[in-house]
Design an enzyme around this catalytic site. Structure first.
Site, PDB file in Angstrom:
ATOM      1  N   CYS A  40       0.750  -0.666   0.077  1.00 20.93           N
ATOM      2  CA  CYS A  40       0.528  -0.113  -0.126  1.00 20.93           C
ATOM      3  C   CYS A  40       0.772   1.099   0.150  1.00 20.93           C
ATOM      4  CB  CYS A  40      -0.973  -0.080   1.285  1.00 20.93           C
ATOM      5  SG  CYS A  40      -1.775   1.320   1.582  1.00 20.93           S
ATOM      6  N   HIS A  41       0.578   2.970  -0.504  1.00 17.85           N
ATOM      7  CA  HIS A  41       0.960   3.941  -0.868  1.00 17.85           C
ATOM      8  C   HIS A  41       2.028   4.257   0.753  1.00 17.85           C
ATOM      9  CE1 HIS A  41      -0.526   4.930  -4.615  1.00 17.85           C
ATOM     10  NE2 HIS A  41      -1.408   3.715  -4.272  1.00 17.85           N
ATOM     11  N   THR A  42       1.007   3.749   2.113  1.00 15.20           N
ATOM     12  CA  THR A  42       0.864   4.026   3.133  1.00 15.20           C
ATOM     13  C   THR A  42       2.191   3.932   3.427  1.00 15.20           C
ATOM     14  OG1 THR A  42      -1.035   3.959   3.552  1.00 15.20           O
ATOM     15  CG2 THR A  42      -0.029   4.186   5.574  1.00 15.20           C
ATOM     16  N   HIS A  62       1.072  -3.896   6.086  1.00 10.27           N
ATOM     17  CA  HIS A  62      -0.338  -3.760   6.991  1.00 10.27           C
ATOM     18  C   HIS A  62      -1.409  -4.390   6.596  1.00 10.27           C
ATOM     19  CE1 HIS A  62      -1.079   0.192   4.821  1.00 10.27           C
ATOM     20  NE2 HIS A  62      -2.094  -0.267   4.517  1.00 10.27           N
ATOM     21  N   GLU A  63      -2.071  -4.933   5.053  1.00  9.71           N
ATOM     22  CA  GLU A  63      -2.761  -5.299   4.401  1.00  9.71           C
ATOM     23  C   GLU A  63      -2.336  -6.881   4.582  1.00  9.71           C
ATOM     24  OE1 GLU A  63      -3.468  -3.644   0.734  1.00  9.71           O
ATOM     25  OE2 GLU A  63      -3.444  -1.623   1.914  1.00  9.71           O
ATOM     26  N   CYS A  92     -12.102  -2.307  20.007  1.00  4.13           N
ATOM     27  CA  CYS A  92     -12.221  -3.068  21.427  1.00  4.13           C
ATOM     28  C   CYS A  92     -13.658  -3.037  21.620  1.00  4.13           C
ATOM     29  CB  CYS A  92     -11.131  -1.769  22.581  1.00  4.13           C
ATOM     30  SG  CYS A  92     -12.487  -1.053  22.951  1.00  4.13           S
ATOM     31  N   CYS A  95     -14.694   1.244  24.173  1.00  6.33           N
ATOM     32  CA  CYS A  95     -14.171   3.025  24.202  1.00  6.33           C
ATOM     33  C   CYS A  95     -15.295   3.529  24.171  1.00  6.33           C
ATOM     34  CB  CYS A  95     -12.873   3.266  23.316  1.00  6.33           C
ATOM     35  SG  CYS A  95     -12.792   2.964  22.005  1.00  6.33           S
ATOM     36  N   CYS A  98     -15.884   3.095  20.456  1.00  6.38           N
ATOM     37  CA  CYS A  98     -16.650   1.952  20.600  1.00  6.38           C
ATOM     38  C   CYS A  98     -18.070   1.420  20.253  1.00  6.38           C
ATOM     39  CB  CYS A  98     -15.630   0.842  20.307  1.00  6.38           C
ATOM     40  SG  CYS A  98     -14.573   0.006  19.137  1.00  6.38           S
ATOM     41  N   CYS A 106     -11.613   3.409  17.548  1.00  6.38           N
ATOM     42  CA  CYS A 106     -10.853   3.231  18.765  1.00  6.38           C
ATOM     43  C   CYS A 106      -9.712   3.439  19.120  1.00  6.38           C
ATOM     44  CB  CYS A 106     -10.937   1.350  18.362  1.00  6.38           C
ATOM     45  SG  CYS A 106     -10.378   0.322  19.766  1.00  6.38           S
ATOM     46  N   ARG A 110      -4.473   3.162  20.574  1.00  5.29           N
ATOM     47  CA  ARG A 110      -3.744   4.408  20.006  1.00  5.29           C
ATOM     48  C   ARG A 110      -2.650   4.959  19.914  1.00  5.29           C
ATOM     49  NH1 ARG A 110      -8.078   6.875  16.740  1.00  5.29           N
ATOM     50  NH2 ARG A 110      -7.173   8.292  15.897  1.00  5.29           N
ATOM     51  N   CYS A 169      -7.512  -2.585   4.352  1.00  3.28           N
ATOM     52  CA  CYS A 169      -7.305  -1.448   3.973  1.00  3.28           C
ATOM     53  C   CYS A 169      -7.867  -0.250   3.118  1.00  3.28           C
ATOM     54  CB  CYS A 169      -6.049  -1.421   3.704  1.00  3.28           C
ATOM     55  SG  CYS A 169      -5.280   0.856   3.702  1.00  3.28           S
ATOM     56  N   ARG A 362      -2.969  -3.325  -7.446  1.00  2.00           N
ATOM     57  CA  ARG A 362      -2.967  -3.740  -6.117  1.00  2.00           C
ATOM     58  C   ARG A 362      -1.652  -4.771  -6.534  1.00  2.00           C
ATOM     59  NH1 ARG A 362      -3.179  -0.121  -3.242  1.00  2.00           N
ATOM     60  NH2 ARG A 362      -4.190  -0.181  -0.983  1.00  2.00           N
TER      61      ARG A 362
HETATM   62  N1  LIG Z   1      -8.870   7.415   4.776  1.00  2.00           N
HETATM   63  C1  LIG Z   1      -8.459   6.514   4.790  1.00  2.00           C
HETATM   64  O1  LIG Z   1      -8.421   5.727   6.424  1.00  2.00           O
HETATM   65  C2  LIG Z   1      -7.383   5.901   4.058  1.00  2.00           C
HETATM   66  C3  LIG Z   1      -7.008   4.118   4.080  1.00  2.00           C
HETATM   67  C4  LIG Z   1      -6.515   3.925   2.491  1.00  2.00           C
HETATM   68  C5  LIG Z   1      -5.677   5.196   1.770  1.00  2.00           C
HETATM   69  N2  LIG Z   1      -5.766   6.733   2.507  1.00  2.00           N
HETATM   70  C6  LIG Z   1      -5.439   7.633   0.882  1.00  2.00           C
HETATM   71  O2  LIG Z   1      -6.573   7.487   0.054  1.00  2.00           O
HETATM   72  C7  LIG Z   1      -6.069   8.013  -1.577  1.00  2.00           C
HETATM   73  C8  LIG Z   1      -5.731   7.391  -2.625  1.00  2.00           C
HETATM   74  O3  LIG Z   1      -5.520   5.904  -2.196  1.00  2.00           O
HETATM   75  P1  LIG Z   1      -5.144   4.933  -3.646  1.00  2.00           P
HETATM   76  O4  LIG Z   1      -4.863   3.519  -2.910  1.00  2.00           O
HETATM   77  O5  LIG Z   1      -6.624   4.954  -4.029  1.00  2.00           O
HETATM   78  O6  LIG Z   1      -4.275   5.534  -4.196  1.00  2.00           O
HETATM   79  P2  LIG Z   1      -3.654   5.471  -5.995  1.00  2.00           P
HETATM   80  O7  LIG Z   1      -2.364   6.008  -6.092  1.00  2.00           O
HETATM   81  O8  LIG Z   1      -3.568   4.150  -5.969  1.00  2.00           O
HETATM   82  O9  LIG Z   1      -5.314   6.174  -6.466  1.00  2.00           O
HETATM   83  C9  LIG Z   1      -5.009   7.394  -7.369  1.00  2.00           C
HETATM   84  C10 LIG Z   1      -5.976   8.142  -8.195  1.00  2.00           C
HETATM   85  O10 LIG Z   1      -6.125   9.209  -8.158  1.00  2.00           O
HETATM   86  C11 LIG Z   1      -6.327   9.859  -9.401  1.00  2.00           C
HETATM   87  N3  LIG Z   1      -5.945  11.166  -9.512  1.00  2.00           N
HETATM   88  C12 LIG Z   1      -4.809  12.494  -9.494  1.00  2.00           C
HETATM   89  N4  LIG Z   1      -4.459  13.055  -9.768  1.00  2.00           N
HETATM   90  C13 LIG Z   1      -6.060  13.426  -9.860  1.00  2.00           C
HETATM   91  C14 LIG Z   1      -7.018  14.431 -10.284  1.00  2.00           C
HETATM   92  N5  LIG Z   1      -6.361  15.443 -10.605  1.00  2.00           N
HETATM   93  N6  LIG Z   1      -8.240  13.861 -10.979  1.00  2.00           N
HETATM   94  C15 LIG Z   1      -8.999  13.233 -10.612  1.00  2.00           C
HETATM   95  N7  LIG Z   1      -8.163  11.983 -10.222  1.00  2.00           N
HETATM   96  C16 LIG Z   1      -7.031  12.126  -9.895  1.00  2.00           C
HETATM   97  C17 LIG Z   1      -4.595   9.002 -10.280  1.00  2.00           C
HETATM   98  O11 LIG Z   1      -4.668   9.282 -11.496  1.00  2.00           O
HETATM   99  C18 LIG Z   1      -4.899   7.588  -8.762  1.00  2.00           C
HETATM  100  O12 LIG Z   1      -5.639   6.809 -10.503  1.00  2.00           O
HETATM  101  C19 LIG Z   1      -4.549   8.363  -0.750  1.00  2.00           C
HETATM  102  O13 LIG Z   1      -4.297   9.794  -0.052  1.00  2.00           O
HETATM  103  C20 LIG Z   1      -4.527   7.190  -0.078  1.00  2.00           C
HETATM  104  O14 LIG Z   1      -3.161   7.691   0.749  1.00  2.00           O
HETATM  105  C21 LIG Z   1      -7.339   6.336   2.915  1.00  2.00           C
HETATM  106 ZN   LIG Z   2      -2.963   0.584   2.751  1.00  2.00          ZN
HETATM  107 ZN   LIG Z   3     -12.621   0.237  21.099  1.00  2.00          ZN
END
Ligand SMILES: NC(=O)c1ccc[n+]([C@@H]2O[C@H](COP(=O)([O-])OP(=O)(O)OC[C@H]3O[C@@H](n4cnc5c(N)ncnc54)[C@H](O)[C@@H]3O)[C@@H](O)[C@H]2O)c1
Ligand SMILES: [Zn+2]
Ligand SMILES: [Zn+2]
Length: 369
Positions: A40-42, A62-63, A92, A95, A98, A106, A110, A169, A362
């Site tokens: 994942c990106h993270t 983490h996935e 949990c 909390c 939760c 949760c 943390r 994730c 992925r």
């Molecule tokens: N909130 C959460 O719990 C949580 C969990 C996982 C990931 N995320 C976040 O969610 C986001 C997306 O994650 P992902 O794995 O799908 O990422 P990813 O990079 O695979 O997908 C992002 C997409 O956005 C597109 N994009 C970029 N610029 C754009 C624009 N101007 N207009 C339209 N589309 C555009 C890209 O082409 C790409 O396909 C990331 O910021 C990630 O960190 C959040």
């Molecule tokens: Zn992730």
């Molecule tokens: Zn909790």
């Protein structure tokens, strides 16, 4: 026990796959033998050193999805042989958050988790006596891991691990953003910005909620085709004109629900502007860069638009990840198109390269390869 794991030694350097020591699960903890883990990106964000709260050495990942091998004292919700999905966002069930249906955040562990430790403030990972910290409470780029019981979702054993792990994730985040956070209503018009794992999950979530029209916006034609497969009815190339085009497509009003899944604050702004006056709800799932802010003209809010953020799609992991996996097994969610590359643990750095090149959605590490 000795296990093979991908260790982040130094920020900005490739991960090093090596043998490390993993201690026995303590009270409330579980030893899991991992079978599959998404990249994942993270993970990359931390590996690169861009994450201000990152630490090293640590085992990333983490996935994960795998099988419970052994449980520590007092563990009752999982038993050896159970199939589980790892949760960086635990539940949990006790909390103040939760027990409240409004949130999945949760509070139980943390601080310890953010610092790289298990709930008792210590690590189970080490190497020659030197401590190695846990990542996001998971550390699943490894043959085995020890995790808190509250961070494991027991899922249907019929789900293949390489598909189940995607629910750990991004996929659950997108699905949940539409199902839990926005609570999209049947017949609604939705716009999803971003067609990565999160955005595609949101498209699928809007479809499952009965949305009539689902516009997906991305820069990549290939990814937009995947969005069509998940239920998008309209595809739009992203860019400065996206809001104008969405307004044109919706009689000048905008969409009932918009979703942002790019992490780009300029796109977040577009997602707010593309939400319908009077009741449009913009759900932000993307994670912005450090210090970045979201620019919104207040008039847009006064005239009825709302903005919500969504962490892990508002999914209470132990309760809802199993439900989402069941919906996948029932044929409601098509997961296979998200699994672009199957790689071995030794190829983990290639997983990062593929992600940087936006090659597929992925890459999944198969631990038995
Ligand atoms: N909130 C959460 O719990 C949580 C969990 C996982 C990931 N995320 C976040 O969610 C986001 C997306 O994650 P992902 O794995 O799908 O990422 P990813 O990079 O695979 O997908 C992002 C997409 O956005 C597109 N994009 C970029 N610029 C754009 C624009 N101007 N207009 C339209 N589309 C555009 C890209 O082409 C790409 O396909 C990331 O910021 C990630 O960190 C959040
Ligand atoms: Zn992730
Ligand atoms: Zn909790």
């Amino acid at each position: 026990m000795r296990i093979r794991a991908a260790v982040l030694e130094e920020f900005g350097q490739p991960l090093s796959v090596q043998e490390v020591e993993l201690a026995e699960p303590q009270a409330g903890e579980v030893l899991v033998r991992l079978v599959a883990c998404g990249v994942c990106h993270t993970d990359l964000y931390t590996a690169s050193g861009a994450d201000p709260s990152g630490y090293a050495p640590t085992v990333l990942g983490h996935e994960g999805a795998g099988v419970v091998e052994k449980v520590g004292e007092g563990v009752t919700s999982v038993a050896p042989g159970d199939h589980v999905v790892t949760l960086f966002s635990p539940q949990c069930r006790e909390c103040v958050h939760c027990v409240d249906p409004r949130t999945n955040l949760c509070l139980a562990i943390r601080e310890e988790q953010n610092e790289g430790y298990l709930p008792d403030g210590t690590a189970r990972l080490s190497r020659g006596g030197e401590e190695i910290r846990h990542f996001m409470g998971c550390s699943t780029f490894a043959e085995c891991t020890v995790m808190p019981e509250i961070a494991l979702a027991k899922v249907n054993p019929e789900a293949p691990f390489e598909h189940a792990c995607l629910f750990a994730c991004g996929l659950s985040t997108g699905l949940g953003a539409a199902i839990n956070t926005a609570k999209v209503e049947p017949g609604a018009t939705c716009v999803v910005f971003g067609a990565g794992m999160v955005g595609l999950g949101a498209v699928a979530g809007c479809r499952l909620q009965g949305a009539e029209r689902i516009v997906c916006v991305d820069l990549s034609a290939e990814r937009l085709e995947l969005a069509r497969g998940q239920g998008a009815t309209d595809l739009l190339e992203g860019g400065p004109d996206a809001v104008e085009q969405i307004l044109e497509m919706t009689d000048g009003f905008g969409a009932d629900y918009t979703f942002e899944a790019t992490g780009n604050v300029a796109v977040m702004r577009q997602a707010v502007e593309a939400a319908r006056m009077a009741w449009g709800l913009c759900t932000v799932a993307g994670v912005a860069g450090r210090g970045e802010t979201l620019d919104i003209v207040p008039r847009l809010l006064i005239t009825g638009r709302r903005v919500a953020g969504s962490s892990f799609g508002g999914v209470k992991g132990r309760d809802q990840v199993p439900q989402l996996v069941d919906r996948y097994l029932a044929g409601e969610i098509d997961v296979e198109p998200f699994l672009s590359h199957r790689i071995s643990l030794d190829e983990v750095n290639r997983g990062f390269e593929l992600m940087e090149a936006q090659d597929g959605i992925r890459s999944v590490i198969e631990l038995d390869r």
